[in-house]
Motif scaffolding. Structure first.
Motif, PDB file in Angstrom:
ATOM      1  N   SER A  82       0.830  -1.210   0.000  1.00 15.51           N
ATOM      2  CA  SER A  82       0.000   0.000   0.000  1.00 15.51           C
ATOM      3  C   SER A  82       0.861   1.256   0.000  1.00 15.51           C
ATOM      4  CB  SER A  82      -0.953   0.000   1.201  1.00 15.51           C
ATOM      5  OG  SER A  82      -0.249   0.132   2.424  1.00 15.51           O
ATOM      6  N   ASN A  83       2.013   1.205   0.678  1.00 16.73           N
ATOM      7  CA  ASN A  83       2.909   2.358   0.700  1.00 16.73           C
ATOM      8  C   ASN A  83       3.720   2.458  -0.590  1.00 16.73           C
ATOM      9  OD1 ASN A  83       2.397   3.460   3.399  1.00 16.73           O
ATOM     10  ND2 ASN A  83       3.162   1.505   4.132  1.00 16.73           N
ATOM     11  N   TRP A  84       4.136   1.321  -1.102  1.00 20.16           N
ATOM     12  CA  TRP A  84       4.797   1.284  -2.416  1.00 20.16           C
ATOM     13  C   TRP A  84       3.871   1.865  -3.473  1.00 20.16           C
ATOM     14  CZ3 TRP A  84       5.877  -4.178  -4.937  1.00 20.16           C
ATOM     15  CH2 TRP A  84       6.444  -4.015  -6.204  1.00 20.16           C
ATOM     16  N   LEU A  85       2.602   1.472  -3.450  1.00 22.97           N
ATOM     17  CA  LEU A  85       1.636   1.967  -4.428  1.00 22.97           C
ATOM     18  C   LEU A  85       1.443   3.475  -4.289  1.00 22.97           C
ATOM     19  CD1 LEU A  85      -0.378   1.341  -6.677  1.00 22.97           C
ATOM     20  CD2 LEU A  85      -2.070   0.757  -4.913  1.00 22.97           C
ATOM     21  N   THR A  86       1.416   3.958  -3.064  1.00 23.14           N
ATOM     22  CA  THR A  86       1.313   5.403  -2.850  1.00 23.14           C
ATOM     23  C   THR A  86       2.480   6.128  -3.507  1.00 23.14           C
ATOM     24  OG1 THR A  86       0.116   5.155  -0.757  1.00 23.14           O
ATOM     25  CG2 THR A  86       1.319   7.211  -1.086  1.00 23.14           C
ATOM     26  N   CYS A  87       3.691   5.658  -3.262  1.00 22.21           N
ATOM     27  CA  CYS A  87       4.873   6.292  -3.862  1.00 22.21           C
ATOM     28  C   CYS A  87       4.794   6.274  -5.383  1.00 22.21           C
ATOM     29  CB  CYS A  87       6.138   5.592  -3.383  1.00 22.21           C
ATOM     30  SG  CYS A  87       6.455   5.717  -1.608  1.00 22.21           S
ATOM     31  N   LEU A  88       4.362   5.154  -5.937  1.00 24.54           N
ATOM     32  CA  LEU A  88       4.231   5.034  -7.389  1.00 24.54           C
ATOM     33  C   LEU A  88       3.237   6.044  -7.947  1.00 24.54           C
ATOM     34  CD1 LEU A  88       4.053   1.221  -8.251  1.00 24.54           C
ATOM     35  CD2 LEU A  88       5.497   2.936  -9.358  1.00 24.54           C
ATOM     36  N   LEU A  89       2.051   6.078  -7.364  1.00 21.20           N
ATOM     37  CA  LEU A  89       0.990   6.915  -7.913  1.00 21.20           C
ATOM     38  C   LEU A  89       1.297   8.396  -7.754  1.00 21.20           C
ATOM     39  CD1 LEU A  89      -2.141   4.896  -6.706  1.00 21.20           C
ATOM     40  CD2 LEU A  89      -1.149   4.940  -9.001  1.00 21.20           C
ATOM     41  N   VAL A  90       1.971   8.753  -6.660  1.00 23.40           N
ATOM     42  CA  VAL A  90       2.281  10.166  -6.429  1.00 23.40           C
ATOM     43  C   VAL A  90       3.421  10.643  -7.324  1.00 23.40           C
ATOM     44  CG1 VAL A  90       3.180  11.819  -4.737  1.00 23.40           C
ATOM     45  CG2 VAL A  90       1.393  10.201  -4.065  1.00 23.40           C
ATOM     46  N   LEU A  91       4.435   9.810  -7.520  1.00 21.43           N
ATOM     47  CA  LEU A  91       5.677  10.312  -8.112  1.00 21.43           C
ATOM     48  C   LEU A  91       5.962   9.849  -9.532  1.00 21.43           C
ATOM     49  CD1 LEU A  91       8.008  10.026  -4.997  1.00 21.43           C
ATOM     50  CD2 LEU A  91       6.871  12.058  -5.887  1.00 21.43           C
ATOM     51  N   GLU A  92       5.467   8.686  -9.940  1.00 20.69           N
ATOM     52  CA  GLU A  92       5.809   8.181 -11.277  1.00 20.69           C
ATOM     53  C   GLU A  92       4.906   8.808 -12.329  1.00 20.69           C
ATOM     54  OE1 GLU A  92       7.609   7.212 -14.061  1.00 20.69           O
ATOM     55  OE2 GLU A  92       8.466   6.014 -12.414  1.00 20.69           O
ATOM     56  N   GLU A  93       5.490   9.596 -13.222  1.00 18.67           N
ATOM     57  CA  GLU A  93       4.713  10.315 -14.224  1.00 18.67           C
ATOM     58  C   GLU A  93       4.665   9.593 -15.565  1.00 18.67           C
ATOM     59  OE1 GLU A  93       5.863  14.391 -14.566  1.00 18.67           O
ATOM     60  OE2 GLU A  93       6.014  14.687 -12.394  1.00 18.67           O
ATOM     61  N   ASP A  94       5.656   8.769 -15.857  1.00 18.72           N
ATOM     62  CA  ASP A  94       5.686   8.074 -17.151  1.00 18.72           C
ATOM     63  C   ASP A  94       4.581   7.018 -17.187  1.00 18.72           C
ATOM     64  OD1 ASP A  94       6.909   5.444 -18.665  1.00 18.72           O
ATOM     65  OD2 ASP A  94       7.356   7.328 -19.710  1.00 18.72           O
ATOM     66  N   PRO A  95       3.631   7.095 -18.126  1.00 19.71           N
ATOM     67  CA  PRO A  95       2.475   6.192 -18.096  1.00 19.71           C
ATOM     68  C   PRO A  95       2.846   4.722 -18.293  1.00 19.71           C
ATOM     69  CG  PRO A  95       2.456   7.545 -20.091  1.00 19.71           C
ATOM     70  CD  PRO A  95       3.504   8.111 -19.193  1.00 19.71           C
ATOM     71  N   GLN A  96       3.839   4.438 -19.135  1.00 16.24           N
ATOM     72  CA  GLN A  96       4.223   3.047 -19.362  1.00 16.24           C
ATOM     73  C   GLN A  96       4.862   2.446 -18.114  1.00 16.24           C
ATOM     74  OE1 GLN A  96       3.450   1.114 -21.827  1.00 16.24           O
ATOM     75  NE2 GLN A  96       4.633  -0.676 -21.136  1.00 16.24           N
ATOM     76  N   ARG A  97       5.793   3.180 -17.542  1.00 12.68           N
ATOM     77  CA  ARG A  97       6.464   2.667 -16.346  1.00 12.68           C
ATOM     78  C   ARG A  97       5.481   2.595 -15.177  1.00 12.68           C
ATOM     79  NH1 ARG A  97      12.579   4.308 -14.576  1.00 12.68           N
ATOM     80  NH2 ARG A  97      12.985   2.390 -13.422  1.00 12.68           N
ATOM     81  N   ARG A  98       4.585   3.540 -15.125  1.00 15.31           N
ATOM     82  CA  ARG A  98       3.546   3.557 -14.081  1.00 15.31           C
ATOM     83  C   ARG A  98       2.725   2.266 -14.145  1.00 15.31           C
ATOM     84  NH1 ARG A  98       1.036   8.006 -11.396  1.00 15.31           N
ATOM     85  NH2 ARG A  98      -1.250   7.944 -11.270  1.00 15.31           N
ATOM     86  N   ALA A  99       2.286   1.892 -15.338  1.00 13.03           N
ATOM     87  CA  ALA A  99       1.479   0.685 -15.504  1.00 13.03           C
ATOM     88  C   ALA A  99       2.300  -0.572 -15.213  1.00 13.03           C
ATOM     89  CB  ALA A  99       0.907   0.629 -16.916  1.00 13.03           C
TER      90      ALA A  99
END
Length: 641
Positions: free
Chosen positions: A213-230
């Protein structure tokens, strides 16, 4: 389940662009923060005011090493947590007030935490190659509290954003870099951390969904690249599936109800974040397992703050109210929703604020705090009541709970467990049970003391609270107790219920090693509603034992007449404002000789639950036979003459 249900292509289609994901109001959204009830605004602002000009305490190397040297966890953790609690208080106060008054103190906290070598705690450093010593900056690893810290900083980045730039333009880039290096890169590149579930060992526990849940928070808040995000969300879901896929279909949390807050409720956190980040696509809240996991918390509820506490759980729990309510709303379970509303009223959430799951008045995390504030349903008008289920049967977890009647704590409550002795946070307790009378403890499960290095080390079962001899009516045969391990388990557990009775039947013999010589130990526990709890054990040993003892644990005042088969368990105030139940324990005086001993409690974790002492009644068998039937009964207290 999860990574297959969503799939990389679906994630690519469904995940909202980074700029469009707005789960909570940011600092600039003054109308959003103004919608928080005034009573909570006042509390949050006062908490921040109390932290103004806060001097963040030092974390020297010797304090980190104290755990290695003494086994104590709390000296370092108390200072580490104090830094983070202060930063959360200051952040929420700044968001409520919106005047920039707390920004310098917030940046001081951010900078101080970014300067830490590692964000975890000493008890979890052992997975690094250097082992149980100071953290190695060149081998970043993610534990519970490193992940929590990453998510906390990510939420601050999300909430305050450009306001941090007004203090210094290097603050946000530093936060982004530290979170990437310490959390995102590690979770992306490593697959060997125990909580990730790739190591072929025992089933993962609360660490998995909590960290995810915390890893996902960091991802959603900070990762802007849509491919890497997915791609990274898909990788995360594969990890989370290692918690979900083997989870008992009955939803039972073998870690106990206080760990449900970081197991089942953390699963909810993940699903809620995903639900919002995908604009409501791929809703998993209708899944049967997700629903059963949510329902566990009210199924484990006894009365008031008492919960069924097998394993390392405490008997006194204070689940986080609004997340629990929101879980009920998402799975369309009116009983869970009502239970969450009841918790909020019991904790006086609107006037007293957050509780962290242990009864302490502080948010358990910044993410949970935000999720409790937005959207905040009108708790003043919400109907709420604990379900107080009459009958609960968890067939995979092997737990039976029963009470005299549905919706009432009056009369008897009894719970018995089967299972095995390698459950998460395991105690050697196959076949144990608890009994409450009118919602008050009568025969109890002790719980666990403050965690130390020994708690999760090779000598865990030297700790008395973990041993079968300190659980209710578990036999010690020739000095031999139950063994730890998945192979030491209950056999042939059965459950029956009707309006008159609830019954559990199991064979405890496989929970013992061959040195005990147990061929059969069949326990038949029956609640006859409104009358008694009856325990009948039929055993067969390979030869007559030299010694055989059983015992029960009680907070009550204990008395009996020599030669009689009735022990009085009288009411006793064991903690200020907390009173035991009262009843009678019946036994065969021709077979057993009882003895009572005090179990002094000086522990900071158990003391607030049980006070200065509990009592152990030991029954020494005086008819040592290879085969026999032992009978005990618990009845409500007859009035004193």
């Amino acid at each position: 389940m999860l990574h297959e249900r969503f799939g990389l292509q679906r994630l690519q289609r469904w995940l909202l662009p980074h700029r469009d994901w707005r789960p909570f109001p940011k600092w600039q959204d003054r109308a959003g923060w103004a919608a928080v009830p005034q009573s909570l605004q006042d509390l949050l602002l006062q908490a921040g005011q109390d932290r103004k000009d806060y001097a963040y305490p030092a974390l020297p190397a010797t304090l980190f090493l104290d755990y290695m040297r003494t086994g104590r966890r709390t000296p370092f953790q108390n200072v580490n947590y104090a830094r983070r609690y202060a930063l959360v208080d200051l952040t929420l106060a700044e968001c409520v007030e919106g005047a920039g008054r707390f920004l310098d103190d917030i940046v001081n906290g951010i900078w101080t935490i970014c300067e830490e070598t590692w964000w975890g705690v000493p008890a979890h450093i052992r997975v690094q190659k250097a082992g149980n010593t100071l953290p190695d900056k060149h081998e970043p690893t993610v534990d519970l509290f490193a992940a929590e810290t990453g998510a906390m900083l990510a939420w601050i980045h999300y909430l305050l954003g450009e306001e941090l730039d007004s203090v210094s333009p290097v603050v946000r880039p530093r936060m982004t870099r530290e979170i990437a290096e310490r959390i995102l890169d590690v979770c992306r590149d490593r697959i060997d951390l125990p909580w990730q579930g790739n190591w072929g060992g025992r089933r993962v526990n609360n660490w998995n969904p909590w960290i995810c849940s915390n890893w996902l928070t960091c991802l959603l808040v900070l990762e802007e690249d849509p491919q890497r995000r997915a791609e990274d969300v898909h990788r995360l879901l594969q990890t989370l599936d290692r918690f979900v896929d083997p989870y008992p279909r009955d939803g039972g949390c073998d870690e106990g109800p206080n760990y449900w807050g970081r197991a089942g409720l953390s699963l909810y956190d993940n699903l809620e974040l995903l639900y919002g980040a995908m604009g409501g696509e791929g809703d998993l809240f209708e899944d049967d397992l997700v629903r059963e996991i949510g329902r566990f918390i009210y199924r484990a509820h006894i009365d008031e703050d008492y919960y069924l506490n097998f394993a390392d759980s405490s008997a006194v729990v204070s689940p986080e109210a609004v997340p629990t309510l929101n879980y009920g709303v998402r799975i369309a379970d009116p009983e869970l929703e009502a239970f969450g509303a009841w918790l909020a009223r019991r904790q006086d959430f609107l006037r007293a604020g957050f509780e962290d799951g242990t009864g302490v008045k502080k948010p358990s995390s910044l993410g949970r705090a935000l999720a409790s504030l937005f959207p905040l349903r009108n708790l003043e008008e919400a109907a709420g009541a604990p379900p107080l289920c009459r009958d609960v049967w968890l067939p995979e977890t092997e737990i039976m709970c029963a009470r005299d009647r549905n919706g009432s704590a009056q009369g008897f409550y009894v719970a018995v467990k089967g299972g095995h002795n390698e459950e998460s946070h395991n105690h050697n307790d196959v076949g144990t049970f608890v009994v409450y009378a009118d919602g008050k403890p009568l025969l109890v499960d002790i719980g666990v003391e403050e965690y130390t290095a020994k708690t999760f080390g090779p000598d865990r079962y030297d700790i008395w609270t973990m041993q079968s001899a300190f659980h209710n009516l578990l036999p010690t045969i020739n000095g031999v107790q139950q063994r730890p391990g998945a192979q030491y388990r209950a056999a042939d557990m059965q459950y029956r219920t009707d309006d008159a009775r609830a019954q559990a039947i199991l064979n405890m013999a496989p929970a013992y090693g061959p040195e005990a010589g147990v061929e059969k130990w069949k326990r038949h526990l029956v609640l006859t509603r409104g009358e008694e709890v009856h325990i009948e054990d039929t055993y067969r040993l390979n030869k007559a034992p030299q010694s055989l003892t059983l015992s029960v644990i009680t907070p009550c005042k204990v008395s009996w007449e020599t030669g009689e088969g009735t022990i009085r368990l009288d009411e006793r105030e064991f903690v200020s404002g907390r009173i035991s139940g009262s009843g009678q324990l019946h036994f065969d005086p021709d077979r057993f000789a009882p003895r009572v001993e005090s179990l002094p409690i000086a522990d900071e974790r158990m003391g607030p639950v049980w006070g200065a002492e509990l009592f152990r009644i030991t029954f020494r068998c005086i008819r040592l036979e290879a085969e026999a039937v032992c009978k005990f009964a618990v009845r409500l207290q007859a009035p004193a003459s």
